[in-house]
Design a protein around this motif. Structure first.
Motif, short mmCIF file in Angstrom:
data_model
loop_
_atom_site.label_atom_id
_atom_site.label_comp_id
_atom_site.label_asym_id
_atom_site.label_seq_id
_atom_site.Cartn_x
_atom_site.Cartn_y
_atom_site.Cartn_z
N TYR A 92 2.29 5.40 38.82
CA TYR A 92 1.26 4.98 40.05
C TYR A 92 1.57 3.67 40.82
N ARG A 189 -11.85 12.39 42.81
CA ARG A 189 -10.44 12.58 43.28
C ARG A 189 -10.12 11.45 44.47
N ASP A 193 -7.46 8.55 43.60
CA ASP A 193 -6.02 8.82 44.25
C ASP A 193 -5.75 7.67 45.38
N LYS A 199 -1.20 10.39 45.31
CA LYS A 199 -2.19 11.73 45.49
C LYS A 199 -1.86 12.70 44.14
#
Length: 372
Positions: A92, A189, A193, A199
């Protein structure tokens, strides 16, 4: 067969603990010494059989004590806990991350294992393995197993993105962690994200959490509240409660370990909270931190004057207490502060805020009073 119980010194006491379980037993010194002298090819003393049954419902009667009990030897170094960044690399790119650049670098496996042996020799019973994202490191599994076999109670700090992997779940079943602490970055989501800047991160999080819950891992959530997901704080809490997982809420963002301000932009101003008064800590005295290159510091924040553990060995830790005492002195912009007796951050953290030129209101009572 892996050990199911650990008898170990812990500071001035002695404990009997069980991997995968949060509870433990305080052992009188005489009982600990009796276990040390006990032959591993004999059954356990009657008092231990009863205590283990009462505490964990585990029946060890008639079993050879060496088959399930690991006995940690006393250490002259006096450390009990440590944290270890196995790698700063991460899958990430979270906006709030205090680590700054996610660099995939570190020690070869042999040095990692050598550092773990030194940690055990220093007396470390509880070890937090973190990153970056620890599960993406190529040496995570052999390092985890080695730490377990050395008799450490292991906490894994993770984003849960890989907890669905069968090899990880099989390892955790065979070598149970003390705790798996999962950072939570949103309840939808879009927000998840956005904060992680990846994503599909939300889908990996849900997949990992579903697998971890099904496997019965000892989970605890760190609910991270930032500007991107602030509107979902209650939804994140409700999701934790629906899952039946304990949680802590974190709202105050900190500068990077290099004194960078980029992580502070993720702060939700409405969620900036007054910290509790800092009354001291055991950093450098009974606790230490090790980075991916084996450099030891008093903690994750105070990284000045690091000790090269692979090069110096355990003897290098002799300097850590003096380093801790020096780093905690009110120096620089905090010299002569009239409010230092009730400060809410330690000196190393205040130094990072000052280097980042952060607003006083984000960490200092002087700024908070002006803002009020």
């Amino acid at each position: 067969m892996p050990h199911q119980l650990i008898a170990s010194p812990f500071l001035e006491q002695h404990l009997l603990v069980r991997p995968g379980h949060e509870d433990g037993l305080l052992l009188p010194e005489a009982n600990y010494e009796e276990l040390r002298a006990h032959h591993p090819a004999q059954p356990a003393p009657a008092w231990m059989v009863g205590a283990v049954r009462d505490q964990w419902g585990l029946d060890v009667s008639g079993r050879l004590i060496g088959d399930y009990l690991l006995i940690r030897q006393p250490s002259t170094w006096g450390y009990s806990r440590a944290s270890w960044e196995i790698n700063l690399g991460c899958n990430y790119a979270c906006k709030h991350c205090y680590l700054g650049l996610k660099v995939y670098s570190g020690m070869p496996l042999d040095d990692k294992l050598a550092c773990l042996r030194i940690m055990a020799e220093a007396g470390v019973l509880w070890l937090q393995i973190t990153g970056g994202e620890p599960t993406v490191d190529k040496d995570f599994m052999p390092s985890y197993r080695a730490a377990f076999e050395l008799g450490m109670m292991l906490t894994i700090s993770t984003n849960a993105s890989l907890l669905w992997r069968e090899d990880l779940l099989e390892m955790f079943e065979r070598f149970p962690p003390y705790r798996v602490t999962v950072s939570m970055y949103g309840a939808t989501r879009d927000s998840y994200d956005e904060l992680t800047q990846r994503k599909g991160a939300w889908d990996l999080f849900i997949r990992g959490m579903d697998a971890a819950r099904a496997a019965g891992l000892p989970l605890r959530m760190s609910v991270i509240v930032t500007d991107d997901n602030a509107a979902e704080e209650q939804a994140m809490v409700e999701l934790c409660e629906r899952w039946g997982v304990e949680y802590n809420i974190f709202t105050n963002m900190t500068p990077t370990i290099y004194g960078g301000a980029e992580s502070l932009t993720a702060q939700s101003k409405d969620h900036l909270r007054m910290r509790k008064q800092f009354t001291g800590c055991n950093a450098g005295h009974t606790f230490f931190h090790t980075d991916p290159h084996g450099l030891v510091s008093i903690c994750k924040i105070g990284r000045d004057d690091q000790i090269n553990l692979p090069a110096e060995g355990i003897g290098g830790l002799a300097r850590l207490g003096e380093i801790a005492d020096r780093l905690m002195l009110r120096t620089g912009g905090c010299s002569g502060c009239t409010l230092s007796g009730s400060c809410t951050v330690c000196r190393p953290l205040a130094k990072h805020y000052q280097e980042a030129k952060a607003p006083l209101g984000s960490y200092c009572q002087h700024g908070m009073k002006k803002a009020g």
